[in-house]
Design an enzyme around this catalytic site. Structure first.
Site, PDB file in Angstrom:
ATOM      1  N   LYS A 192      31.436   1.829  21.181  1.00  0.00           N
ATOM      2  CA  LYS A 192      30.598   2.516  22.176  1.00  0.00           C
ATOM      3  C   LYS A 192      29.720   3.552  21.477  1.00  0.00           C
ATOM      4  CE  LYS A 192      30.979   6.211  24.486  1.00  0.00           C
ATOM      5  NZ  LYS A 192      29.552   6.622  24.412  1.00  0.00           N
ATOM      6  N   GLU A 267      37.193  11.911  13.347  1.00  0.00           N
ATOM      7  CA  GLU A 267      36.286  12.660  12.465  1.00  0.00           C
ATOM      8  C   GLU A 267      35.580  13.680  13.339  1.00  0.00           C
ATOM      9  OE1 GLU A 267      36.349  12.431   9.389  1.00  0.00           O
ATOM     10  OE2 GLU A 267      37.170  10.433   9.011  1.00  0.00           O
ATOM     11  N   CYS A 301      28.166  16.792  10.697  1.00  0.00           N
ATOM     12  CA  CYS A 301      29.487  17.408  10.651  1.00  0.00           C
ATOM     13  C   CYS A 301      29.716  18.104   9.310  1.00  0.00           C
ATOM     14  CB  CYS A 301      30.553  16.361  10.914  1.00  0.00           C
ATOM     15  SG  CYS A 301      30.366  14.874   9.931  1.00  0.00           S
ATOM     16  N   GLU A 398      31.037  25.770  15.621  1.00  0.00           N
ATOM     17  CA  GLU A 398      30.074  24.758  15.197  1.00  0.00           C
ATOM     18  C   GLU A 398      28.843  24.811  16.109  1.00  0.00           C
ATOM     19  OE1 GLU A 398      30.451  20.304  13.620  1.00  0.00           O
ATOM     20  OE2 GLU A 398      30.735  20.392  15.773  1.00  0.00           O
TER      21      GLU A 398
HETATM   22  P1  NAI Z   1      30.888  14.462  22.155  1.00  0.00           P
HETATM   23  O1  NAI Z   1      32.068  14.654  21.296  1.00  0.00           O
HETATM   24  O2  NAI Z   1      31.014  14.722  23.619  1.00  0.00           O
HETATM   25  O3  NAI Z   1      30.339  12.958  22.013  1.00  0.00           O
HETATM   26  C1  NAI Z   1      30.624  12.088  20.951  1.00  0.00           C
HETATM   27  C2  NAI Z   1      30.906  10.699  21.491  1.00  0.00           C
HETATM   28  O4  NAI Z   1      32.076  10.745  22.303  1.00  0.00           O
HETATM   29  C3  NAI Z   1      29.816  10.103  22.385  1.00  0.00           C
HETATM   30  O5  NAI Z   1      29.733   8.714  22.176  1.00  0.00           O
HETATM   31  C4  NAI Z   1      30.327  10.402  23.782  1.00  0.00           C
HETATM   32  O6  NAI Z   1      29.803   9.530  24.749  1.00  0.00           O
HETATM   33  C5  NAI Z   1      31.816  10.191  23.592  1.00  0.00           C
HETATM   34  N1  NAI Z   1      32.674  10.870  24.567  1.00  0.00           N
HETATM   35  C6  NAI Z   1      32.445  12.049  25.207  1.00  0.00           C
HETATM   36  N2  NAI Z   1      33.457  12.340  26.036  1.00  0.00           N
HETATM   37  C7  NAI Z   1      34.357  11.332  25.923  1.00  0.00           C
HETATM   38  C8  NAI Z   1      35.629  11.064  26.528  1.00  0.00           C
HETATM   39  N3  NAI Z   1      36.186  11.889  27.419  1.00  0.00           N
HETATM   40  N4  NAI Z   1      36.279   9.939  26.171  1.00  0.00           N
HETATM   41  C9  NAI Z   1      35.757   9.103  25.273  1.00  0.00           C
HETATM   42  N5  NAI Z   1      34.559   9.281  24.687  1.00  0.00           N
HETATM   43  C10 NAI Z   1      33.873  10.406  24.997  1.00  0.00           C
HETATM   44  O7  NAI Z   1      29.712  15.321  21.570  1.00  0.00           O
HETATM   45  P2  NAI Z   1      28.424  15.894  22.344  1.00  0.00           P
HETATM   46  O8  NAI Z   1      28.802  16.366  23.710  1.00  0.00           O
HETATM   47  O9  NAI Z   1      27.358  14.881  22.253  1.00  0.00           O
HETATM   48  O10 NAI Z   1      28.059  17.144  21.422  1.00  0.00           O
HETATM   49  C11 NAI Z   1      28.722  18.391  21.612  1.00  0.00           C
HETATM   50  C12 NAI Z   1      29.028  19.053  20.306  1.00  0.00           C
HETATM   51  O11 NAI Z   1      29.927  18.249  19.572  1.00  0.00           O
HETATM   52  C13 NAI Z   1      27.846  19.216  19.383  1.00  0.00           C
HETATM   53  O12 NAI Z   1      27.120  20.350  19.709  1.00  0.00           O
HETATM   54  C14 NAI Z   1      28.520  19.323  18.054  1.00  0.00           C
HETATM   55  O13 NAI Z   1      28.975  20.629  17.840  1.00  0.00           O
HETATM   56  C15 NAI Z   1      29.708  18.407  18.185  1.00  0.00           C
HETATM   57  N6  NAI Z   1      29.473  17.079  17.584  1.00  0.00           N
HETATM   58  C16 NAI Z   1      30.005  16.846  16.368  1.00  0.00           C
HETATM   59  C17 NAI Z   1      29.778  15.642  15.739  1.00  0.00           C
HETATM   60  C18 NAI Z   1      30.325  15.363  14.391  1.00  0.00           C
HETATM   61  O14 NAI Z   1      29.886  14.420  13.739  1.00  0.00           O
HETATM   62  N7  NAI Z   1      31.282  16.110  13.927  1.00  0.00           N
HETATM   63  C19 NAI Z   1      28.940  14.604  16.341  1.00  0.00           C
HETATM   64  C20 NAI Z   1      28.448  14.943  17.659  1.00  0.00           C
HETATM   65  C21 NAI Z   1      28.717  16.143  18.225  1.00  0.00           C
END
Ligand code: NAI
Ligand code: MG
Length: 494
Positions: A192, A267, A301, A398
């Site tokens: 996904k 991750e 990240c 972050e």
């Molecule tokens: P997120 O963690 O909500 O989204 C990442 C992925 O998880 C997306 O595909 C999203 O659709 C999915 N997701 C969200 N909620 C879920 C759930 N309950 N169950 C299963 N899948 C779920 O990240 P978001 O909201 O886009 O960004 C928020 C913050 O997260 C950013 O500001 C950043 O600080 C951090 N982030 C860190 C990343 C990394 O590579 N370490 C990547 C993206 C965001």
């Protein structure tokens, strides 16, 4: 911000994006969502709709998992040998390389990152498939000592259906880390992508079919986290979840996986240090430190968002980092002159602006940037705060934006203490010419990756993952083979 100039845009990418609405890849077929719903990913450089994409939800996840389960047991996948799987992975890498410019352009249009960064990440993603194409023939069990009346050995077997959930900051790269080792080990995948950036992965889906991968081995289902993502995590017939994203959602996923006891790798976030000792090659250290929190607009990240500078060189180094950052050219990722692209989405754009305001409230000195740029799209000036201490929200949380904080340290022990004084532990970049200090500090840092006199070294050859709240388990390298297999002990009595 520079205004748009004329430049060529890869036509195949534009043609691909134009085909609308885009479908889900389930069981080797491109299908609409059961609900018939679609969503509209944007170009963050302009905030304009790029195309429409089928929106997967629980019912679609169920169909995708069923297809992945059938594929896992089907002779066209379960019945083939490791040499065949190697050929599939090699063909996927070849096709990614052949279509590299198209994939990079799609990534830049949807994510915003400069084309040079997209090109690098697409090349790295292809290399991940290339690396894992060498593994299937090397996945071995052991023969184990036992008494003379029997024989014991282990079999290293695939897990089954693997669910992958990836974020928007580097979709193809993150996807390759999950798909390549999963299929190298004989698993099948339901992936996904983020609802914000599904496009590059949908094009990869076409290439997977072109490579001849049997139907259902990889299924691609863009959708919301709360809908499709959650359904994948809770699905009883999914054996493993590999997630990249925020620490907060990572924790929720771990909890939700517990009901069906899935294997989980996570991750997550970071707040990585770049440490500059006085004996460092300062030209290189300063360039890397500036790039560390600005590349990809800081939406990585592993970004080096906390820069620790020895107090004896603090003023000089800080001034030079500020000087570099102020000269960076903001613009649409497709413009070859662009060094810093837009923020990928409106929510993240707002979050970064909020953190800049928090930095001001906390009394940090704003030394560069600090504002949104331009009138269209989601651009934020690369921002530097000086005279910051490590206990502030700006330094502990972050931000995921082009915001660097410059912190001074007294000695080696202080640099290590401050670097480790954070909930995260993903990566660290250390700058010194003293070989003893380099190794000592590398050992003392609580981080899954330590880069000495370099930064952003990620390669399929070695493992990657987080200490502390930056993650669980490892991806890449041989570690991923372990993470996508399970071991069976067989004992035979004569
Ligand atoms: P997120 O963690 O909500 O989204 C990442 C992925 O998880 C997306 O595909 C999203 O659709 C999915 N997701 C969200 N909620 C879920 C759930 N309950 N169950 C299963 N899948 C779920 O990240 P978001 O909201 O886009 O960004 C928020 C913050 O997260 C950013 O500001 C950043 O600080 C951090 N982030 C860190 C990343 C990394 O590579 N370490 C990547 C993206 C965001
Ligand atoms: Mg979220």
């Amino acid at each position: 911000m520079e205004t748009t100039v004329d430049y060529d845009v890869n036509q195949a990418a534009l043609d691909f994006i134009k085909q609308s609405p885009k479908s889900l890849l389930i069981d080797g077929q491109w299908v609409p969502a059961v609900s018939g719903k679609t969503f509209a990913p944007l170009n963050p450089a302009t905030a304009e709709v790029l195309t429409h994409v089928a929106l997967a939800d629980k019912e679609d996840i169920d169909l995708a998992v069923q297809a992945a389960r059938r594929a896992f047991e089907h002779p066209s996948w379960a019945g083939i040998g490791p040499h065949e799987r190697e050929r599939f992975l090699g063909r996927i890498a070849d096709l990614m390389e052949t279509h590299a410019e198209e994939l990079a352009t799609i990534e830049t249009l949807n994510n915003g990152m400069p084309l040079a960064v997209s090109r690098w990440l697409v090349a790295e993603a292809a290399k991940v498939f290339r690396y894992y194409s060498g593994w299937p023939t090397k996945i071995q069990g052991n023969t184990n000592p036992i008494d003379p009346t029997g024989f014991a050995y282990t079999l290293r077997e695939p897990l089954g259906v693997c669910g992958a959930i990836i974020p928007w900051n580097g979709p193809l790269f993150a996807a390759s880390w999950k798909i390549a080792p999963a299929i190298a080990c004989g698993n099948t995948v339901v992936i996904k992508p983020s609802e914000l950036t599904p496009l590059s992965l949908l094009r990869l889906g076409e290439l997977l079919l072109e490579a001849g991968l049997p139907a259902g081995v990889v299924n691609i289902v863009p959708g919301q986290g709360s809908g499709a993502g959650n359904a994948l995590v809770e699905h009883p017939d999914v054996n493993k979840i590999a997630f990249t994203g925020s620490t907060a959602i990572g924790k929720q996923i771990l909890q939700a996986s517990a009901t069906t006891l899935k294997k989980v790798t996570l991750e997550l976030g970071g707040k990585s240090p770049t440490i500059i000792f006085p004996d460092a090659d300062l030209n290189k250290a300063i360039a890397a430190a500036a790039m560390g929190f600005t590349q990809g607009s800081g939406q990585g990240c592993v970004c080096g968002t906390r820069v620790f500078i020895h107090e004896s060189i603090y003023e000089e180094v800080a001034a030079r980092i500020v000087q570099i950052v102020k000269k960076l050219i903001l613009g649409p990722g497709l413009d070859p002159a662009t060094q810093i692209g837009p923020i990928t989405n409106a929510k993240q754009f707002q979050k970064i602006k909020d953190y800049i305001a928090i930095g001001m409230e906390e009394g940090c000195t704003l030394a560069a940037g600090g504002s949104q740029a331009g009138t269209e799209g989601y651009f934020i000036q690369p921002t530097v705060f000086t005279h910051v201490t490590n206990g502030m929200r700006l330094t502990q949380e972050e931000i995921f934006g082009p915001v660097g904080v410059l912190i001074s340290f007294q000695d080696e022990a202080d640099a290590v203490f401050q670097s480790n004084d954070v909930q995260y532990g993903l990566s660290a970049s250390v700058w010194t010419k003293d070989i003893s200090r380099a190794h000592r500090v590398a050992r003392a840092l609580q981080a899954g990756s330590v880069w000495v006199n370099t930064i952003f070294e990620m390669d399929a050859i070695f493992p990657f993952g987080g200490y502390k709240q930056s993650g669980l388990g490892r991806e890449m390298g041989e570690e991923a083979i372990t993470a996508y297999t399970q071991v069976k002990s067989v004992v035979v009595r004569y």
